[in-house]
Each structure stands twice: as C-alpha cells, then as structure tokens.
Enzyme design. Structure first.
Site, short mmCIF file in Angstrom:
data_model
loop_
_atom_site.label_atom_id
_atom_site.label_comp_id
_atom_site.label_asym_id
_atom_site.label_seq_id
_atom_site.Cartn_x
_atom_site.Cartn_y
_atom_site.Cartn_z
N ASP A 87 -2.01 -3.61 8.06
CA ASP A 87 -2.83 -4.41 8.67
C ASP A 87 -2.74 -5.47 8.14
O ASP A 87 -2.96 -6.44 8.86
CB ASP A 87 -4.53 -3.44 8.36
N SER A 113 -11.93 -5.74 10.05
CA SER A 113 -11.32 -5.40 9.08
C SER A 113 -11.75 -4.62 8.03
O SER A 113 -13.28 -5.93 8.24
CB SER A 113 -10.46 -5.95 8.24
N GLU A 132 -7.73 -4.84 14.79
CA GLU A 132 -8.48 -5.40 14.28
C GLU A 132 -8.97 -7.27 13.57
O GLU A 132 -7.59 -7.61 14.28
CB GLU A 132 -8.47 -5.50 12.39
N CYS A 156 -2.29 3.72 3.38
CA CYS A 156 -3.53 2.43 4.07
C CYS A 156 -4.35 3.02 4.51
O CYS A 156 -4.29 3.89 4.68
CB CYS A 156 -2.16 2.04 4.57
N ASP A 157 -5.13 2.15 5.87
CA ASP A 157 -6.33 2.53 6.23
C ASP A 157 -6.03 3.53 7.36
O ASP A 157 -7.13 4.42 6.97
CB ASP A 157 -6.58 1.02 7.02
N CYS A 166 0.68 -1.52 -0.07
CA CYS A 166 0.29 0.21 -0.16
C CYS A 166 1.08 1.19 -0.34
O CYS A 166 0.93 2.39 -0.29
CB CYS A 166 -1.06 -0.02 1.27
N CYS A 192 -5.10 -3.01 -1.16
CA CYS A 192 -6.24 -3.86 -0.94
C CYS A 192 -7.36 -3.24 -1.75
O CYS A 192 -8.18 -2.61 -1.71
CB CYS A 192 -6.48 -4.30 0.37
#
Length: 631
Positions: free
Chosen positions: A127, A531, A506, A168-169, A95, A252
């Site tokens: 993650d 997640s 998560e 990323c997240d 990511c 992702c």
C-alpha cells in the site's frame, strides 16, 4: 485394505458415522468440497487429511511426487502429517521482505516435531508503494487472491494444517478468510512491526505517514527544517524524510491497518500471545516462530479448528480492541469479510453497538504520539488484553490456538506500567466512545464508515465539492486550489468504490496532504477507502457506491452536507438550488437519478475487471465469495 477407523471416517472430521453437526460451525456441504478425514482424537494419526493420499497404493503418482519433493522414507510417508507454511513473501516491500526467513524458521521447528513442513508462497501489494497511483487499485483484491491461493494449496495438496505468516494490511484478513474456508488446524504468525524512523532535519521521529503529510506541507510552502538557522531547503527535508522513514523490515509502525488487524486477530485467539506487538526483528518474534510448531501440534491433537475460534464472541473482542486502540476503518471491511467466510453473523450494526460502549484509550499514531514499538516496550498487546479482561471489556473465556483460554494466555504477562502514557486509564479516555462510527442517511442509505477521534469535533457541515476520481482531488491539492479561505467544504471523491474504482483504492495521499497543508476546514468523503494511517474528519465506504447510481453519484457542487457522529448520520440537508426538507431533497435526488448515466466500465479485461464483476458492496465486506450457483 482400509482399517475399521478409515471406514468409519466421516467428511471433514465429524464424529464417526455422523454426516452433519448441529453444534459446530463447519463448512457447509454443498457450499464447500467435503474432504474425507480421519476422526479426531488419536495423537498417532494427525495426518487426518493427507492419509487418504498417502495410504497404501491408491495414489502412487502422488506418493512418487512427494518422495521427489523431500519425504525422507516410507514411515514418514505413511504416518507424518503435512503442515503447509504459507508466507506472504516478496521482495520490494519492508512489510513482507523478511517473511521467507521467518517461514524457514517455522519449517525447521515443524520438522523437529516429526511432521512434514511444506513452505509455499502467496502474493501481496504494498500500500505504501502504490498509494496515490493506479497500482493502489490492485490492493484490496489482493486479499481475495491471498485467501484463494492458500485455500487452493491447502486443499489440493491435502495438507493437515496450515501456518500462515502475513505482514501487510490485506495479508492478515486474507489468511484468516482462507483458514475459515479450509478449516484445518491453523496458526497465524504476524510478521511484526518495523522500527521507528528519525529525521535529522525535522529533529523528531518519523514514519511512512510523515512522507505524505510532508508532501502536503511541501506543496503549500509549510515544510521547513526544525533548526531556523539551517540552510536545508524543503527539498532537502523531503529527501531526509524519504530516506529515513522506513529503517528496515516490518509493517508500518502506527495503529494503521496492519497493526489493527494483527492486534484484533490476537484478541480472537488465532495467534500466540504477543504476536501482534513483537517487532519484526526482535528475538521474541524468532522465538514465536519456534513455538508455532508446538501450537499447531496442539491444535491438531485437540482438533482446534479456525471456525471454533472465529465466533461472534471473538469478533466482538476484535471490535472492542480496535476501538480501544484507535484502529483503522479498514478493519470494518475486513472483519465483515472474515465473518462472511466463517459464516458468522456480523453486521454494520454490530460495529456501531460495540463502538457506542467502548472508550478510545490509545494515544497512538495516526492521531496520537506513539507507535507499536512503544507499546511493545510497556507490555504489548497481551498487557492491554489483560487489563481489558479484568475490566470486563474483553471476553477472556474464548478458546485459542494454544489450547488455553485468552485469559490464561495473558495471566502471567506483566501488567501495563501504571506510569506509561500510551494507553489512557479507562476512567480518563481520549473519547468515551469508539472513534469508528457507521453513518446512515440520504447520502449513504446502505451505510458509510467514519473515523472520528473527537479531536476534529463530532460534526461537520460544508458545501460539497465533487471529484469523480481520486486523481482529480490530488491535482487540485497539488495546485493549491483548496484553501482555508473558501470556508467549510466536504470534498467528495466518487467512482472509487469496489466496482467503480475498480478496487476501492485507499486515499492516504489526499488525506495526509490535507493534514500537512493545515486545511482544517474540510471533511473527506468517498465510496473508496482511507488508509489506516489517515486521520482528520473522514468518511469512507459509502454504500451504494457511485458506479451503481448511489446518492453519492447524484450530489452536485454546492449541495450542503452534514456529518453528525453523535446521531450517526450523513445527509444532504440543502441542495445548491436551495431545496430543503427530507422529502423535497429526496424528490430532487430522484430527478437527478433519472438523468444519471452509469459510467463506462474500465477496464473490461484482466484481474480488475474480473474483480469488479464479482465483488459485493463495502457494507458486506467487499467480498467476491458471495455464494450461490454459477449456472
């Protein structure tokens, strides 16, 4: 001598001589450091903050250091604005591994606009790599570190603007929280999604989630190659999946947390149109980096600031798009945190209100068939926004970083292909209301977040089975101790909240393993998180959390739990001893609370301990920047 314009300058860009503003959301005096800045409106003085560091000889040491860092001449020193380029870059995570390169493209583009471009970095946590292990406890608090570090560099270095490049997240909300704090002209560039993978032995597309679901199938003896005549073993299939699920750089690919946040932030007007759906390695992503210099200059010239864009209306857009696309429950946590940083009044009730009026349309992973790469091919996020603006679901009048409205940004964008299968028509939704529901009840008086797509039903009742940490449930699944024959069970994972985890990890490993094992007789409930790739009947973010003595800590094995996504309730309806009735059950919980003892805090040193001491509850975004005096 200072010019008359300098003398007239007010804190943080307010009109000359005016110390406060009643119609503009600015960082409040006393809550944030108030910086001297030149008034807006002069295109020849875009160095509104750095001017006070580089003018005359007031800070000669600073100017000497800046010459040493690369300022080419005196004219640039005195006149050129300083633009920080914050890349959330590090190697070892697809990511983020390409973001330094994107940042260098942005730097060159900014320099072509005769501005000084300073590239700097911040941290992140993968993650996908940490999922199911102790490293996952560091994930959520990385959002706070990202926000803190970008705020720190931007303010300390007197930058006049910031371009952030997350991937990323937790990266996306982190850079937005920082922008709301420093409130200087800002543009976000999403790092982009990765290409889809393909498994030869399964003979189908795969992605990161396939790894976790295949693990469950592997454990329960259900993992087999697609060809019945193949000699490949289940271990061979796992090897094939692991080697091909992530074929290159990018986030992702499903509507997981990264793409949820990127699409939402585009709907808020903080990125260029198309940013959230351009793949990481696409020519469009590279052109976006080139255009970023133009957009940041527009923001500087027009004095478009992050808090001008972070409004109740733009957050409503974000929520609508999240419901339409079937986005991650983590979005709830991050929207609340972003709103907290921007002083926007956003609550769990707003989430439920928007969900109740918004249909779920996208047949996208994790619960559907398609990925962001597929959406990109049929017009991407702008085409979806164009449709929703026309239908009245999205507010197209909000301002954006381009200097135009959101509707103007997407007006010339191609419309969605009527034959595409990814986004259902508004009159034929997957579910007529949103998939994210905020649940209250005697189990979660402070709220909980459920992800109910409708495919798993709208209610669930089962016996509680309690696990005091995620690893306990993982162990039970690994040993095949949870079976369909045991009947409906509500699997409760507790002491995994923001404080109790610590870090609110998560739990995709467990949720995906359950899906892979075919255990359709269970619901998952936790004070931790799931997640964005999780699906099934799942409830997270339970407040109060177990570590603070919430009802989730008081539940016993065998208590009967009901989850009702129509009434938005989660309740203990019968205790293991047979007690029923709202008042009687509350008496039982009160007695259990008297016997409950808080767990010993672990760890007591290091960043996680500091986080546990500072963090608030999940219903308010699990933020550490809560305000108030330190002494």
């Amino acid at each position: 001598m200072a010019s008359q314009q300098e003398k007239a300058a007010a804190p943080d860009g307010l009109p000359a001589g005016q110390a406060t503003s009643t119609d503009r959301n600015m960082p409040k005096e006393g809550e944030y450091v108030q910086w001297r800045t030149l008034p807006p409106g002069n295109p020849d003085q875009l160095n509104r903050w750095s001017h006070f560091l580089t003018r005359e000889h007031e800070f000669p040491g600073a100017q000497a250091m800046l010459y040493g860092a690369g300022v080419p001449n005196k004219d640039m020193m005195k006149k050129a604005p300083h633009v920080g380029i914050a890349t959330v870059w590090w190697e070892g995570n697809p990511c983020n591994t390409h973001l330094l390169d994107l940042g260098q493209k942005v730097k060159k583009a900014v320099e072509r606009e005769k501005m000084l471009a300073w590239q700097f970095n911040t941290i992140g946590v993968s993650d996908g790599i940490t999922m199911g292990g102790e490293g996952m406890r560091y994930s959520l608090q990385s959002r706070e570190i990202i926000a803190d570090s970008i705020e720190t560099v931007t303010c300390a270095q007197h930058h006049d603007a910031n371009i952030s490049i997350p991937g990323c997240d937790k990266n996306m909300p982190g850079v937005i929280m920082a922008a709301a704090r420093h409130n200087r002209p800002f543009v976000m560039i999403y790092g982009g999604t990765m290409r889809g993978g393909h498994s030869e032995l399964l003979d189908r597309p795969i992605n990161i989630v396939t790894c976790y679901e295949a693990s469950g199938a592997y454990t329960y003896g259900r993992l087999k190659p697609a060809c019945p005549n193949s000699k490949a073993t289940p271990s061979d299939v796992m090897d094939d999946i692991e080697q091909h699920a992530c074929p290159g750089a990018g986030a992702c690919g499903g509507m997981y947390t990264a793409n949820t946040m990127a699409t939402a932030i585009e709907a808020m007007g903080l990125t260029a149109p198309g940013s959230s759906s351009f793949p990481a390695a696409s020519p469009e992503k590279f052109r976006e980096c080139e255009k970023a210099a133009e957009y940041i200059k527009i923001c500087m010239e027009k004095d478009i600031r992050p808090r001008d864009l972070l409004t109740k209306e733009s957050f409503e857009n974000a929520l609508v798009l999240t419901m339409i696309l079937g986005g991650s429950t983590n979005g709830v946590l991050h929207y609340l945190a972003m709103a907290n940083s921007a002083d926007v009044d956003l609550t769990l009730d707003d989430i439920n209100r928007v969900s109740a009026k918004t249909p779920f349309l996208a047949d996208m992973a994790p619960s559907g068939r398609y990925y962001m790469e597929d959406l990109y091919k049929v017009g991407g996020t702008p085409a979806v926004l164009k449709m929703l603006i026309a239908a009245g679901y999205i507010n197209g009048s909000i301002p954006t970083i381009t200097g135009k409205t959101l509707a103007e940004n997407v007006a010339d964008w191609p419309s969605l292909d009527p034959d595409q299968k990814i986004i259902r028509p508004l009159n034929d939704p997957i579910k007529p209301q949103g998939h994210i529901r905020i649940l209250y009840g005697n189990f979660s008086p402070g709220g909980a977040v459920a992800k109910i797509t409708g495919k798993e039903g709208l209610s669930f009742t089962g016996k509680a089975r309690c696990f005091n940490k995620e690893f306990e449930l993982d162990k039970a699944l690994k040993n095949s101790e949870i079976t369909v024959e045991q009947g409906n069970q509500v699997l409760i994972v507790r002491y995994e909240g923001p404080k109790g985890g610590p870090g609110m990890p998560e739990q995709l490993k467990a949720s995906a393993a359950i899906m892979g094992a075919g255990l359709n007789n269970v619901a998952l409930v936790t004070d931790g998180r799931y997640s964005g790739a999780s699906h099934g009947f799942i409830v997270g973010h339970v407040v109060p959390e177990a570590a603070t003595g919430g009802p989730i800590a008081l539940v016993k094995d065998g208590d009967m739990i009901t989850i009702d996504a129509v009434r938005n309730r989660i309740d203990i309806i019968k205790t293991v001893d047979g007690v029923e009735g709202e008042e009687e059950i509350q008496k039982v919980l009160d007695e259990r609370k008297k016997e409950w003892k808080p767990p010993v805090m672990k760890p007591t040193r290091g960043v996680l301990a500091k986080y546990a001491r500072l963090v608030g509850d999940a219903s308010h975004g699990a933020v550490t920047d809560l305000g108030g005096s330190a002494y």
